[in-house]
Motif scaffolding. Structure first.
Motif, PDB file in Angstrom:
ATOM      1  N   ARG A   1       0.839  -1.211   0.000  1.00 40.90           N
ATOM      2  CA  ARG A   1       0.000   0.000   0.000  1.00 40.90           C
ATOM      3  C   ARG A   1       0.871   1.257   0.000  1.00 40.90           C
ATOM      4  N   VAL A   2       1.942   1.236   0.789  1.00 38.07           N
ATOM      5  CA  VAL A   2       2.859   2.373   0.843  1.00 38.07           C
ATOM      6  C   VAL A   2       3.445   2.647  -0.535  1.00 38.07           C
ATOM      7  N   ARG A   3       3.925   1.613  -1.191  1.00 33.08           N
ATOM      8  CA  ARG A   3       4.543   1.787  -2.505  1.00 33.08           C
ATOM      9  C   ARG A   3       3.512   2.273  -3.541  1.00 33.08           C
ATOM     10  N   ALA A   4       2.291   1.763  -3.440  1.00 31.12           N
ATOM     11  CA  ALA A   4       1.248   2.187  -4.383  1.00 31.12           C
ATOM     12  C   ALA A   4       0.942   3.671  -4.212  1.00 31.12           C
ATOM     13  N   LEU A   5       0.847   4.140  -2.976  1.00 29.82           N
ATOM     14  CA  LEU A   5       0.577   5.563  -2.728  1.00 29.82           C
ATOM     15  C   LEU A   5       1.731   6.433  -3.210  1.00 29.82           C
ATOM     16  N   LEU A   6       2.952   5.963  -3.021  1.00 27.60           N
ATOM     17  CA  LEU A   6       4.099   6.739  -3.474  1.00 27.60           C
ATOM     18  C   LEU A   6       4.171   6.790  -4.995  1.00 27.60           C
ATOM     19  N   ARG A   7       3.776   5.705  -5.661  1.00 27.79           N
ATOM     20  CA  ARG A   7       3.769   5.716  -7.134  1.00 27.79           C
ATOM     21  C   ARG A   7       2.766   6.738  -7.651  1.00 27.79           C
ATOM     22  N   ARG A   8       1.617   6.844  -6.992  1.00 25.26           N
ATOM     23  CA  ARG A   8       0.615   7.821  -7.414  1.00 25.26           C
ATOM     24  C   ARG A   8       1.137   9.240  -7.254  1.00 25.26           C
ATOM     25  N   ARG A   9       1.917   9.452  -6.194  1.00 23.09           N
ATOM     26  CA  ARG A   9       2.403  10.801  -5.892  1.00 23.09           C
ATOM     27  C   ARG A   9       3.513  11.239  -6.828  1.00 23.09           C
ATOM     28  N   THR A  10       4.436  10.338  -7.175  1.00 24.54           N
ATOM     29  CA  THR A  10       5.606  10.717  -7.952  1.00 24.54           C
ATOM     30  C   THR A  10       5.295  10.843  -9.426  1.00 24.54           C
ATOM     31  N   ARG A  11       5.651  11.938  -9.971  1.00 24.84           N
ATOM     32  CA  ARG A  11       5.586  12.196 -11.403  1.00 24.84           C
ATOM     33  C   ARG A  11       4.222  11.858 -12.000  1.00 24.84           C
ATOM     34  N   GLY A  12       3.190  12.292 -11.296  1.00 25.78           N
ATOM     35  CA  GLY A  12       1.841  12.099 -11.806  1.00 25.78           C
ATOM     36  C   GLY A  12       1.449  10.650 -11.940  1.00 25.78           C
ATOM     37  N   GLY A  13       2.105   9.770 -11.177  1.00 28.78           N
ATOM     38  CA  GLY A  13       1.726   8.369 -11.198  1.00 28.78           C
ATOM     39  C   GLY A  13       2.611   7.515 -12.069  1.00 28.78           C
ATOM     40  N   ALA A  14       3.541   8.102 -12.812  1.00 28.13           N
ATOM     41  CA  ALA A  14       4.447   7.311 -13.642  1.00 28.13           C
ATOM     42  C   ALA A  14       5.456   6.625 -12.737  1.00 28.13           C
ATOM     43  N   SER A  15       5.450   5.296 -12.717  1.00 32.32           N
ATOM     44  CA  SER A  15       6.291   4.571 -11.772  1.00 32.32           C
ATOM     45  C   SER A  15       7.712   4.384 -12.272  1.00 32.32           C
ATOM     46  N   VAL A  16       7.925   4.440 -13.574  1.00 29.36           N
ATOM     47  CA  VAL A  16       9.254   4.189 -14.128  1.00 29.36           C
ATOM     48  C   VAL A  16       9.865   5.494 -14.618  1.00 29.36           C
ATOM     49  N   VAL A  17      11.116   5.747 -14.227  1.00 28.54           N
ATOM     50  CA  VAL A  17      11.830   6.942 -14.663  1.00 28.54           C
ATOM     51  C   VAL A  17      12.959   6.511 -15.588  1.00 28.54           C
ATOM     52  N   ARG A  18      13.026   7.110 -16.764  1.00 29.95           N
ATOM     53  CA  ARG A  18      14.077   6.813 -17.735  1.00 29.95           C
ATOM     54  C   ARG A  18      14.897   8.079 -17.984  1.00 29.95           C
ATOM     55  N   VAL A  19      16.185   7.975 -17.802  1.00 35.03           N
ATOM     56  CA  VAL A  19      17.093   9.084 -18.065  1.00 35.03           C
ATOM     57  C   VAL A  19      18.245   8.511 -18.874  1.00 35.03           C
ATOM     58  N   GLY A  20      18.256   8.799 -20.156  1.00 36.76           N
ATOM     59  CA  GLY A  20      19.246   8.176 -21.028  1.00 36.76           C
ATOM     60  C   GLY A  20      19.037   6.673 -21.030  1.00 36.76           C
TER      61      GLY A  20
ATOM     62  N   THR B   1       9.187  -1.887  -8.567  1.00 36.26           N
ATOM     63  CA  THR B   1       9.871  -3.179  -8.435  1.00 36.26           C
ATOM     64  C   THR B   1      11.250  -3.041  -7.824  1.00 36.26           C
ATOM     65  N   ARG B   2      11.682  -1.790  -7.618  1.00 36.11           N
ATOM     66  CA  ARG B   2      13.019  -1.480  -7.099  1.00 36.11           C
ATOM     67  C   ARG B   2      14.104  -2.042  -8.020  1.00 36.11           C
ATOM     68  N   ARG B   3      13.818  -2.006  -9.301  1.00 32.36           N
ATOM     69  CA  ARG B   3      14.775  -2.508 -10.288  1.00 32.36           C
ATOM     70  C   ARG B   3      15.471  -1.331 -10.971  1.00 32.36           C
ATOM     71  N   VAL B   4      16.773  -1.464 -11.154  1.00 35.86           N
ATOM     72  CA  VAL B   4      17.566  -0.450 -11.834  1.00 35.86           C
ATOM     73  C   VAL B   4      18.339  -1.129 -12.950  1.00 35.86           C
ATOM     74  N   THR B   5      18.262  -0.559 -14.151  1.00 32.65           N
ATOM     75  CA  THR B   5      19.023  -1.102 -15.275  1.00 32.65           C
ATOM     76  C   THR B   5      19.761   0.019 -15.986  1.00 32.65           C
ATOM     77  N   VAL B   6      20.891  -0.342 -16.575  1.00 32.03           N
ATOM     78  CA  VAL B   6      21.663   0.557 -17.427  1.00 32.03           C
ATOM     79  C   VAL B   6      21.870  -0.161 -18.746  1.00 32.03           C
ATOM     80  N   ALA B   7      21.306   0.380 -19.813  1.00 32.05           N
ATOM     81  CA  ALA B   7      21.384  -0.237 -21.142  1.00 32.05           C
ATOM     82  C   ALA B   7      20.913  -1.686 -21.089  1.00 32.05           C
ATOM     83  N   GLY B   8      19.858  -1.940 -20.300  1.00 28.35           N
ATOM     84  CA  GLY B   8      19.297  -3.277 -20.201  1.00 28.35           C
ATOM     85  C   GLY B   8      19.983  -4.182 -19.201  1.00 28.35           C
TER      86      GLY B   8
END
Length: 221
Positions: free
Chosen positions: A111-130, A138-145
């Motif tokens: 529930r905590v993670r779901a509420l935080l996903r709604r709050r961050t970046r208008g609900g977008a759960s995945v952030v891509r930078v380059g 999912t607490r997953r981090v990838t660099v070039a896959g």
């Protein structure tokens, strides 16, 4: 991410704080409604876990006071009561979600993670930078896959930079959101974790803006 727990059952509050801290959250705890309201208005929190039956001021009143002041921090209400009218009253005062005791810690964390996903970046759960991808859900981090393994605190620092991607984030802001209120150690601890992220993500992943802070700029293969 920084979480405030307002819960008068001290054993439960300690258990929740330990669990969330192990997940990389910065956690502060208050044991009555008056102190909880004071902490909530004084510090920047990403989420509040708020018990209803509190001494001094109950959770309904704390929630209503925060909403009346324009505070939109997500609130997850906890109660030993079990009834649709109690739930309705909690939601009517401005709470975002409601959990009845006894509950599973796994469910609370979800529930905590779901509420935080709604709050961050208008609900977008995945952030891509380059070529860097950060998924708070999912607490997953990838660099070039390629999957990158981070400690809980490393992920917490990266997650906050990712939520503010493109912005310059000061060292003090990182401390406020990733370390709890009681932290009195060296502020240079932030530099230690930023250095660790650069080693794992690539030297250009986090840029230092001299005299201002850090900015997430992504990473290459």
């Amino acid at each position: 991410m920084r979480v405030l727990i307002v819960e008068d059952e001290k054993r439960l509050a300690l258990s929740l704080a330990r669990g969330l801290t192990a997940e990389g959250f910065a956690v502060d705890v208050a044991h009555d409604g008056i102190d909880g309201l004071h902490r909530a208005t004084e510090g920047p929190y990403d989420l509040i876990v708020l018990d209803i039956m509190l001494p001094g001021m109950n959770g309904y009143r704390v929630c209503a006071a925060l909403r009346a002041a324009g505070d939109e921090t997500p609130i997850l209400m906890l109660t030993a009561k079990d009834g649709e009218y109690d739930e309705a009253e909690g939601l009517d005062t401005g709470a975002d979600d409601y959990l009845t005791k006894p509950f599973s810690y796994v469910v609370l964390l979800a529930r905590v993670r779901a509420l935080l996903r709604r709050r961050t970046r208008g609900g977008a759960s995945v952030v891509r930078v380059g070529e860097l991808v950060v998924d708070p859900g999912t607490r997953r981090v990838t660099v070039a896959g390629r999957d990158v393994a981070l400690t809980a605190k490393e992920f917490a620092v990266l997650e906050y930079l990712a939520v503010r991607a493109g912005e310059v984030v000061s060292k003090s802001e990182i401390l406020e959101h990733v370390w709890d209120f009681a932290y009195e150690g060296d502020v240079n601890i932030v530099e230690v974790y930023v250095s660790a992220l650069r080693r794992k993500l690539g030297p250009g992943a986090v840029a230092t803006v001299r005299g201002a802070g850090y900015r997430l700029v992504g990473a290459g293969a």
